[in-house]
Motif scaffolding. Sequence first.
Motif, PDB file in Angstrom:
ATOM      1  N   VAL A 281      40.549  42.050  37.385  1.00  0.00           N
ATOM      2  CA  VAL A 281      41.476  40.964  37.721  1.00  0.00           C
ATOM      3  C   VAL A 281      41.891  41.205  39.173  1.00  0.00           C
ATOM      4  O   VAL A 281      42.470  42.252  39.486  1.00  0.00           O
ATOM      5  CB  VAL A 281      42.702  40.971  36.785  1.00  0.00           C
ATOM      6  N   THR A 282      41.606  40.240  40.059  1.00  0.00           N
ATOM      7  CA  THR A 282      41.706  40.548  41.499  1.00  0.00           C
ATOM      8  C   THR A 282      43.101  40.393  42.096  1.00  0.00           C
ATOM      9  O   THR A 282      43.325  40.812  43.226  1.00  0.00           O
ATOM     10  CB  THR A 282      40.701  39.719  42.331  1.00  0.00           C
ATOM     11  N   ARG A 283      44.045  39.754  41.389  1.00  0.00           N
ATOM     12  CA  ARG A 283      45.426  39.660  41.883  1.00  0.00           C
ATOM     13  C   ARG A 283      46.378  39.895  40.712  1.00  0.00           C
ATOM     14  O   ARG A 283      45.992  39.796  39.554  1.00  0.00           O
ATOM     15  CB  ARG A 283      45.730  38.258  42.460  1.00  0.00           C
ATOM     16  N   ARG A 284      47.652  40.144  41.056  1.00  0.00           N
ATOM     17  CA  ARG A 284      48.646  40.312  39.990  1.00  0.00           C
ATOM     18  C   ARG A 284      48.800  38.962  39.274  1.00  0.00           C
ATOM     19  O   ARG A 284      48.964  37.926  39.926  1.00  0.00           O
ATOM     20  CB  ARG A 284      49.980  40.737  40.602  1.00  0.00           C
ATOM     21  N   VAL A 285      48.741  39.000  37.938  1.00  0.00           N
ATOM     22  CA  VAL A 285      48.911  37.772  37.146  1.00  0.00           C
ATOM     23  C   VAL A 285      49.911  38.069  36.021  1.00  0.00           C
ATOM     24  O   VAL A 285      50.336  39.216  35.838  1.00  0.00           O
ATOM     25  CB  VAL A 285      47.572  37.262  36.548  1.00  0.00           C
ATOM     26  N   PHE A 286      50.274  37.036  35.258  1.00  0.00           N
ATOM     27  CA  PHE A 286      51.227  37.216  34.159  1.00  0.00           C
ATOM     28  C   PHE A 286      50.715  38.231  33.137  1.00  0.00           C
ATOM     29  O   PHE A 286      49.534  38.228  32.772  1.00  0.00           O
ATOM     30  CB  PHE A 286      51.497  35.876  33.471  1.00  0.00           C
ATOM     31  N   GLN A 287      51.641  39.066  32.671  1.00  0.00           N
ATOM     32  CA  GLN A 287      51.307  40.149  31.751  1.00  0.00           C
ATOM     33  C   GLN A 287      50.641  39.633  30.469  1.00  0.00           C
ATOM     34  O   GLN A 287      49.749  40.280  29.931  1.00  0.00           O
ATOM     35  CB  GLN A 287      52.583  40.946  31.422  1.00  0.00           C
ATOM     36  N   ARG A 288      51.084  38.451  29.998  1.00  0.00           N
ATOM     37  CA  ARG A 288      50.501  37.935  28.745  1.00  0.00           C
ATOM     38  C   ARG A 288      48.997  37.763  28.869  1.00  0.00           C
ATOM     39  O   ARG A 288      48.258  37.955  27.898  1.00  0.00           O
ATOM     40  CB  ARG A 288      51.136  36.594  28.368  1.00  0.00           C
TER      41      ARG A 288
ATOM     42  N   ALA B  39      43.250  42.691  27.292  1.00  0.00           N
ATOM     43  CA  ALA B  39      43.203  44.073  26.812  1.00  0.00           C
ATOM     44  C   ALA B  39      42.818  44.166  25.336  1.00  0.00           C
ATOM     45  O   ALA B  39      42.441  45.242  24.858  1.00  0.00           O
ATOM     46  CB  ALA B  39      44.552  44.750  27.057  1.00  0.00           C
ATOM     47  N   THR B  40      42.894  43.036  24.613  1.00  0.00           N
ATOM     48  CA  THR B  40      42.468  43.070  23.206  1.00  0.00           C
ATOM     49  C   THR B  40      40.958  43.205  23.101  1.00  0.00           C
ATOM     50  O   THR B  40      40.435  43.593  22.060  1.00  0.00           O
ATOM     51  CB  THR B  40      42.899  41.787  22.441  1.00  0.00           C
ATOM     52  N   ARG B  41      40.233  42.852  24.184  1.00  0.00           N
ATOM     53  CA  ARG B  41      38.767  42.840  24.132  1.00  0.00           C
ATOM     54  C   ARG B  41      38.104  43.650  25.230  1.00  0.00           C
ATOM     55  O   ARG B  41      36.881  43.755  25.255  1.00  0.00           O
ATOM     56  CB  ARG B  41      38.253  41.393  24.277  1.00  0.00           C
ATOM     57  N   ALA B  42      38.880  44.105  26.202  1.00  0.00           N
ATOM     58  CA  ALA B  42      38.236  44.705  27.370  1.00  0.00           C
ATOM     59  C   ALA B  42      39.102  45.794  27.976  1.00  0.00           C
ATOM     60  O   ALA B  42      40.310  45.863  27.728  1.00  0.00           O
ATOM     61  CB  ALA B  42      37.965  43.619  28.414  1.00  0.00           C
ATOM     62  N   GLU B  43      38.436  46.610  28.765  1.00  0.00           N
ATOM     63  CA  GLU B  43      39.178  47.542  29.612  1.00  0.00           C
ATOM     64  C   GLU B  43      39.504  46.772  30.886  1.00  0.00           C
ATOM     65  O   GLU B  43      38.587  46.290  31.572  1.00  0.00           O
ATOM     66  CB  GLU B  43      38.284  48.744  29.918  1.00  0.00           C
ATOM     67  N   VAL B  44      40.787  46.615  31.171  1.00  0.00           N
ATOM     68  CA  VAL B  44      41.183  45.748  32.284  1.00  0.00           C
ATOM     69  C   VAL B  44      41.425  46.577  33.541  1.00  0.00           C
ATOM     70  O   VAL B  44      42.242  47.504  33.539  1.00  0.00           O
ATOM     71  CB  VAL B  44      42.459  44.950  31.931  1.00  0.00           C
ATOM     72  N   LEU B  45      40.703  46.247  34.598  1.00  0.00           N
ATOM     73  CA  LEU B  45      40.921  46.890  35.890  1.00  0.00           C
ATOM     74  C   LEU B  45      41.670  45.898  36.764  1.00  0.00           C
ATOM     75  O   LEU B  45      41.251  44.752  36.888  1.00  0.00           O
ATOM     76  CB  LEU B  45      39.593  47.217  36.578  1.00  0.00           C
ATOM     77  N   ALA B  46      42.778  46.345  37.316  1.00  0.00           N
ATOM     78  CA  ALA B  46      43.535  45.444  38.191  1.00  0.00           C
ATOM     79  C   ALA B  46      43.401  45.965  39.610  1.00  0.00           C
ATOM     80  O   ALA B  46      43.421  47.178  39.837  1.00  0.00           O
ATOM     81  CB  ALA B  46      44.992  45.414  37.761  1.00  0.00           C
ATOM     82  N   SER B  47      43.261  45.051  40.551  1.00  0.00           N
ATOM     83  CA  SER B  47      43.230  45.485  41.946  1.00  0.00           C
ATOM     84  C   SER B  47      44.557  46.181  42.264  1.00  0.00           C
ATOM     85  O   SER B  47      45.614  45.686  41.898  1.00  0.00           O
ATOM     86  CB  SER B  47      43.055  44.267  42.856  1.00  0.00           C
ATOM     87  N   PRO B  48      44.516  47.323  42.935  1.00  0.00           N
ATOM     88  CA  PRO B  48      45.774  48.007  43.270  1.00  0.00           C
ATOM     89  C   PRO B  48      46.548  47.266  44.363  1.00  0.00           C
ATOM     90  O   PRO B  48      47.736  47.514  44.566  1.00  0.00           O
ATOM     91  CB  PRO B  48      45.315  49.383  43.776  1.00  0.00           C
ATOM     92  N   HIS B  49      45.878  46.364  45.072  1.00  0.00           N
ATOM     93  CA  HIS B  49      46.547  45.607  46.136  1.00  0.00           C
ATOM     94  C   HIS B  49      46.855  44.228  45.591  1.00  0.00           C
ATOM     95  O   HIS B  49      45.977  43.604  45.045  1.00  0.00           O
ATOM     96  CB  HIS B  49      45.616  45.406  47.341  1.00  0.00           C
ATOM     97  N   ASP B  50      48.067  43.742  45.795  1.00  0.00           N
ATOM     98  CA  ASP B  50      48.279  42.342  45.440  1.00  0.00           C
ATOM     99  C   ASP B  50      48.125  41.501  46.706  1.00  0.00           C
ATOM    100  O   ASP B  50      49.065  40.946  47.242  1.00  0.00           O
ATOM    101  CB  ASP B  50      49.651  42.141  44.801  1.00  0.00           C
ATOM    102  N   ARG B  51      46.886  41.462  47.174  1.00  0.00           N
ATOM    103  CA  ARG B  51      46.565  40.655  48.366  1.00  0.00           C
ATOM    104  C   ARG B  51      45.116  40.220  48.249  1.00  0.00           C
ATOM    105  O   ARG B  51      44.381  40.726  47.399  1.00  0.00           O
ATOM    106  CB  ARG B  51      46.778  41.465  49.653  1.00  0.00           C
ATOM    107  N   ASP B  52      44.700  39.279  49.132  1.00  0.00           N
ATOM    108  CA  ASP B  52      43.292  38.870  49.129  1.00  0.00           C
ATOM    109  C   ASP B  52      42.428  40.090  49.404  1.00  0.00           C
ATOM    110  O   ASP B  52      42.724  40.877  50.303  1.00  0.00           O
ATOM    111  CB  ASP B  52      43.041  37.831  50.232  1.00  0.00           C
ATOM    112  N   LEU B  53      41.358  40.236  48.632  1.00  0.00           N
ATOM    113  CA  LEU B  53      40.464  41.378  48.838  1.00  0.00           C
ATOM    114  C   LEU B  53      39.432  41.051  49.905  1.00  0.00           C
ATOM    115  O   LEU B  53      38.972  39.915  50.013  1.00  0.00           O
ATOM    116  CB  LEU B  53      39.733  41.702  47.532  1.00  0.00           C
ATOM    117  N   ARG B  54      39.058  42.059  50.665  1.00  0.00           N
ATOM    118  CA  ARG B  54      37.947  41.887  51.594  1.00  0.00           C
ATOM    119  C   ARG B  54      36.666  41.900  50.769  1.00  0.00           C
ATOM    120  O   ARG B  54      36.628  42.477  49.667  1.00  0.00           O
ATOM    121  CB  ARG B  54      37.930  43.013  52.621  1.00  0.00           C
TER     122      ARG B  54
END
Length: 318
Positions: free
Chosen positions: A7-14, A20-35
Amino acid sequence: MMDKVLVTRRVFQRALDLLATRAEVLASPHDRDLRAEELLEMSAGCRALMTMPADRIDRAFLTARPEVAMVANDAVGYDNIDLAAARELGVVVTNTPGVLTEATADLTISLVLAVMRRLVEGDRFLRAGLFKGTAPMFMLGTDPRGKTLGVFGFGRIGQAVARRAGAFGMNVIYHDVEPLAEAAREVEAEYVSFEELLARSDVVSINALLNDQTRGAFNYQVLRRMKPTAFLVNAARGPIVVEADLARALEEKVIAGAALDVYEFEPAVNPRLIGLENVVLSPHLGSATREVREAMALLAARNIVAFLEGGEPPTRLV
Ligand code: GLV
């Protein structure tokens, strides 16, 4: 082993909880546009991505990351994704139509009224300490009643804008690749050619997708075919308007004003536009309400979960 999803930006926890019920979720550590190279690196080993309009998913990316089998854009616009390449490479792509229609139309009509009634200019005037009381001829704007709104791009959002314009007594005409008879009947909008849209509209509202047909559609020559009293509103995608041409047209009073939510080189905004009083500038707020952004992220997550379960994602593009 669970599939990985980025998930490339911070989004709602829900939405994250659903993923997370179906996947291992990786969140970008930066809440900004990724290069581009960050996106490429973070996507390693991911089966699906939840992407944002600033994430470029092009052929080179999809070729370099063959493990990415699905891209769920957390947006209704999908000009950041090469759909032809995705189709060819068998990558599933989804967007978030429907849930943001009304919010984006609300923002569009807010821009229409703000520029016609000089609301933001008035706010700046007051904050500068210049307000000395009202007067019969003070800061007069343009009345929407009886004026013609020309909608460029008559999809869900364009139609929702048309419905709102009716409540302000505006007549609605629209242009799209072809007439949409049923939708237009419902909102009493008349289909016109692009030329006629330009010539007749008191306000042109851009609510189209960005694609090869719409990119740069509003250049200087085109703006010159609008009325000198007309306003241009864009709550769709910045590159539909050639921003330097718009600045020139406004400086030369070719048109009366503009209200923009999106920018050709977002997040940069042409400094000439920033210097003009008759321009309203908002920072890409089209769908930015708590309710709608949560619904968008949940829809993107539902698309991903459906895909990972081998089902049909509800709002699949490719
Ligand atoms: C936002 O810009 C979207 O396309 O949803």
